[in-house]
Scaffold this motif. Structure first.
Motif, PDB file in Angstrom:
ATOM      1  N   TYR A  96     -16.642  14.144   6.655  1.00  0.00           N
ATOM      2  CA  TYR A  96     -15.371  13.472   6.437  1.00  0.00           C
ATOM      3  C   TYR A  96     -14.151  14.314   6.835  1.00  0.00           C
ATOM      4  CZ  TYR A  96     -18.916  11.352   3.526  1.00  0.00           C
ATOM      5  OH  TYR A  96     -20.082  10.812   3.090  1.00  0.00           O
ATOM      6  N   HIS A  97     -14.379  15.555   7.253  1.00  0.00           N
ATOM      7  CA  HIS A  97     -13.243  16.457   7.470  1.00  0.00           C
ATOM      8  C   HIS A  97     -13.195  17.102   8.841  1.00  0.00           C
ATOM      9  CE1 HIS A  97     -12.486  15.905   3.252  1.00  0.00           C
ATOM     10  NE2 HIS A  97     -13.615  16.475   2.891  1.00  0.00           N
ATOM     11  N   LYS A 126      -9.416  -1.787   2.905  1.00  0.00           N
ATOM     12  CA  LYS A 126      -8.699  -0.514   2.812  1.00  0.00           C
ATOM     13  C   LYS A 126      -8.828   0.060   1.404  1.00  0.00           C
ATOM     14  CE  LYS A 126      -4.216   1.655   3.728  1.00  0.00           C
ATOM     15  NZ  LYS A 126      -2.805   1.438   4.173  1.00  0.00           N
ATOM     16  N   LYS A 127      -8.679  -0.794   0.408  1.00  0.00           N
ATOM     17  CA  LYS A 127      -8.815  -0.354  -0.984  1.00  0.00           C
ATOM     18  C   LYS A 127     -10.261   0.010  -1.301  1.00  0.00           C
ATOM     19  CE  LYS A 127      -7.343  -1.676  -5.637  1.00  0.00           C
ATOM     20  NZ  LYS A 127      -6.615  -2.704  -6.424  1.00  0.00           N
ATOM     21  N   ILE A 128     -11.205  -0.783  -0.803  1.00  0.00           N
ATOM     22  CA  ILE A 128     -12.630  -0.509  -1.030  1.00  0.00           C
ATOM     23  C   ILE A 128     -13.013   0.845  -0.435  1.00  0.00           C
ATOM     24  CG2 ILE A 128     -14.976  -1.267  -0.468  1.00  0.00           C
ATOM     25  CD1 ILE A 128     -13.850  -4.162  -0.508  1.00  0.00           C
ATOM     26  N   LEU A 129     -12.554   1.124   0.771  1.00  0.00           N
ATOM     27  CA  LEU A 129     -12.856   2.399   1.425  1.00  0.00           C
ATOM     28  C   LEU A 129     -12.290   3.568   0.631  1.00  0.00           C
ATOM     29  CD1 LEU A 129     -13.969   3.965   3.854  1.00  0.00           C
ATOM     30  CD2 LEU A 129     -11.802   3.542   5.025  1.00  0.00           C
ATOM     31  N   ASP A 130     -11.078   3.420   0.149  1.00  0.00           N
ATOM     32  CA  ASP A 130     -10.437   4.491  -0.625  1.00  0.00           C
ATOM     33  C   ASP A 130     -11.198   4.753  -1.922  1.00  0.00           C
ATOM     34  OD1 ASP A 130      -7.937   6.233  -0.882  1.00  0.00           O
ATOM     35  OD2 ASP A 130      -7.856   5.110  -2.763  1.00  0.00           O
ATOM     36  N   ILE A 131     -11.586   3.701  -2.619  1.00  0.00           N
ATOM     37  CA  ILE A 131     -12.345   3.858  -3.868  1.00  0.00           C
ATOM     38  C   ILE A 131     -13.696   4.505  -3.594  1.00  0.00           C
ATOM     39  CG2 ILE A 131     -13.564   2.575  -5.678  1.00  0.00           C
ATOM     40  CD1 ILE A 131     -11.238   0.566  -5.641  1.00  0.00           C
ATOM     41  N   LEU A 163     -14.732   6.503  -1.102  1.00  0.00           N
ATOM     42  CA  LEU A 163     -14.697   7.910  -0.691  1.00  0.00           C
ATOM     43  C   LEU A 163     -14.169   8.828  -1.793  1.00  0.00           C
ATOM     44  CD1 LEU A 163     -13.400   7.616   2.993  1.00  0.00           C
ATOM     45  CD2 LEU A 163     -15.739   8.077   2.228  1.00  0.00           C
ATOM     46  N   LYS A 164     -13.191   8.364  -2.540  1.00  0.00           N
ATOM     47  CA  LYS A 164     -12.517   9.248  -3.500  1.00  0.00           C
ATOM     48  C   LYS A 164     -13.075   9.171  -4.912  1.00  0.00           C
ATOM     49  CE  LYS A 164      -8.092   9.213  -1.020  1.00  0.00           C
ATOM     50  NZ  LYS A 164      -6.646   8.849  -1.093  1.00  0.00           N
ATOM     51  N   GLN A 165     -13.653   8.013  -5.289  1.00  0.00           N
ATOM     52  CA  GLN A 165     -14.106   7.851  -6.672  1.00  0.00           C
ATOM     53  C   GLN A 165     -15.620   7.669  -6.799  1.00  0.00           C
ATOM     54  OE1 GLN A 165     -11.509   5.292  -9.190  1.00  0.00           O
ATOM     55  NE2 GLN A 165     -10.284   4.976  -7.336  1.00  0.00           N
ATOM     56  N   LEU A 166     -16.185   6.759  -6.010  1.00  0.00           N
ATOM     57  CA  LEU A 166     -17.595   6.433  -6.188  1.00  0.00           C
ATOM     58  C   LEU A 166     -18.518   7.489  -5.597  1.00  0.00           C
ATOM     59  CD1 LEU A 166     -19.818   4.497  -7.091  1.00  0.00           C
ATOM     60  CD2 LEU A 166     -19.526   3.266  -4.914  1.00  0.00           C
ATOM     61  N   LEU A 167     -18.293   7.865  -4.348  1.00  0.00           N
ATOM     62  CA  LEU A 167     -19.200   8.782  -3.656  1.00  0.00           C
ATOM     63  C   LEU A 167     -19.424  10.088  -4.409  1.00  0.00           C
ATOM     64  CD1 LEU A 167     -20.944   9.184  -1.138  1.00  0.00           C
ATOM     65  CD2 LEU A 167     -18.916  10.065   0.044  1.00  0.00           C
ATOM     66  N   PRO A 168     -18.391  10.736  -4.926  1.00  0.00           N
ATOM     67  CA  PRO A 168     -18.635  11.992  -5.664  1.00  0.00           C
ATOM     68  C   PRO A 168     -19.464  11.818  -6.928  1.00  0.00           C
ATOM     69  CG  PRO A 168     -16.324  11.798  -5.003  1.00  0.00           C
ATOM     70  CD  PRO A 168     -16.949  10.463  -4.768  1.00  0.00           C
TER      71      PRO A 168
END
Length: 293
Positions: free
Chosen positions: A77-78, A143-148, A150-155
């Protein structure tokens, strides 16, 4: 290998895997009920939509299990590749471009995460008459689904670590994202069938543009709790580590999960409770607000 050669190789790998993945998804879509493929003689029913949503639960659980087989793999991702900010972006955009040409986004609930500059479909548009109001085309929460994701669910379900399988990781992420997005945007059909069944209940709130009133009409707490329990149980069943001894995994009588699983069943329940069902209702509200246009 030079940078250009590496990019070319990755593109070939992405398109090759994307073709297989696309074919698999097309088969999955064929197996699940699709209200938008109804002929003029068939009516959209809540039962058909419900069966489609239940079928999609299986897909989401399996996709999460597949992604949990990889660690977090942060470089996915980076690290910039070509003109893309990351390998993840590169693979998602490349795969979506291929799938767009194959007609994936001609299906209302199939929406791209990067819709800019997608090539048109090479296939003719669906022959069946649409069952949705044209307003559905203007509602996209990706856009909101992608943000959630990557930032909240995946970790929460990908363990820390790096095994170097970045391309496979990004492809698995896209599988998860597309399954979750499709489930959320099925809210189009839920809203449409509920409106058809009882327009007198919804029209006053629609005419008043009353979002809160619509949300109350669409919220059934008991049903949502049943869905959370069902997806948790599916995660228990699908995600067990199979053993030949008698000490198999089980669900305790008090409802808590006991045993080792490929993805935490309580996390799947949380996914639905905190994100999937609330966002599905957001789609329904946005759809209904435009339903009388």
């Amino acid at each position: 290998m030079g940078g250009l050669g590496l990019v070319h190789l990755l593109l070939v790998l992405v398109l090759t895997s994307g073709s297989c993945s696309c074919s698999r998804r097309i088969l999955n879509m064929a197996e699940a009920p699709n209200p938008n493929s109804a002929s003029k003689n068939e009516s959209l029913t809540l039962e058909k939509v419900r069966q489609a949503l239940i079928s999609q639960e299986d897909t989401i659980v399996f996709r999460l299990i597949e992604r949990a087989a990889f660690p977090l793999n942060s470089p996915t991702y980076h690290h910039q590749i070509s003109s893309s900010p990351s390998l993840f972006n590169f693979i998602v955009k490349s795969t979506e471009a291929l799938q767009s040409q194959a007609g994936r986004y001609e299906i209302p609930e199939e929406l791209p995460f990067f819709p800019e500059n997608l090539p048109p479909s090479l296939l003719p548009p669906p022959a069946d008459p649409p069952v949705l109001h044209p307003a559905a085309a203007s509602i996209n929460l990706n856009k909101k689904i992608l943000d959630i994701y990557l930032k909240q669910l995946l970790p929460l379900f990908a363990v820390p670590g790096d095994d170097g399988n970045y391309a496979a990781t990004a492809s698995s992420d896209l599988d998860c994202l597309q399954a979750i997005s499709r489930r959320i945007h099925y809210g189009y059909y839920v809203a449409e069938v509920k409106f058809r069944d009882a327009p007198q209940d919804y029209e006053p709130a629609i005419r008043a543009q009353d979002r809160e009133g619509l949300m109350k009409l669409l919220t059934f707490t008991n049903v949502e709790e049943q869905v959370k329990k069902r997806v948790e149980k599916k995660a228990v069943i699908f995600g067990q580590e199979v053993s030949l001894d008698n000490n198999t995994n089980s669900v305790k009588q008090n409802g808590t999960v006991n045993g080792k699983y490929k993805v935490d069943p309580s996390l799947v329940s949380r996914l639905y409770g905190e994100w999937v069902m609330p966002l599905t209702k957001d789609v329904q509200v946005e759809y209904l607000l435009r339903r009388l246009d």
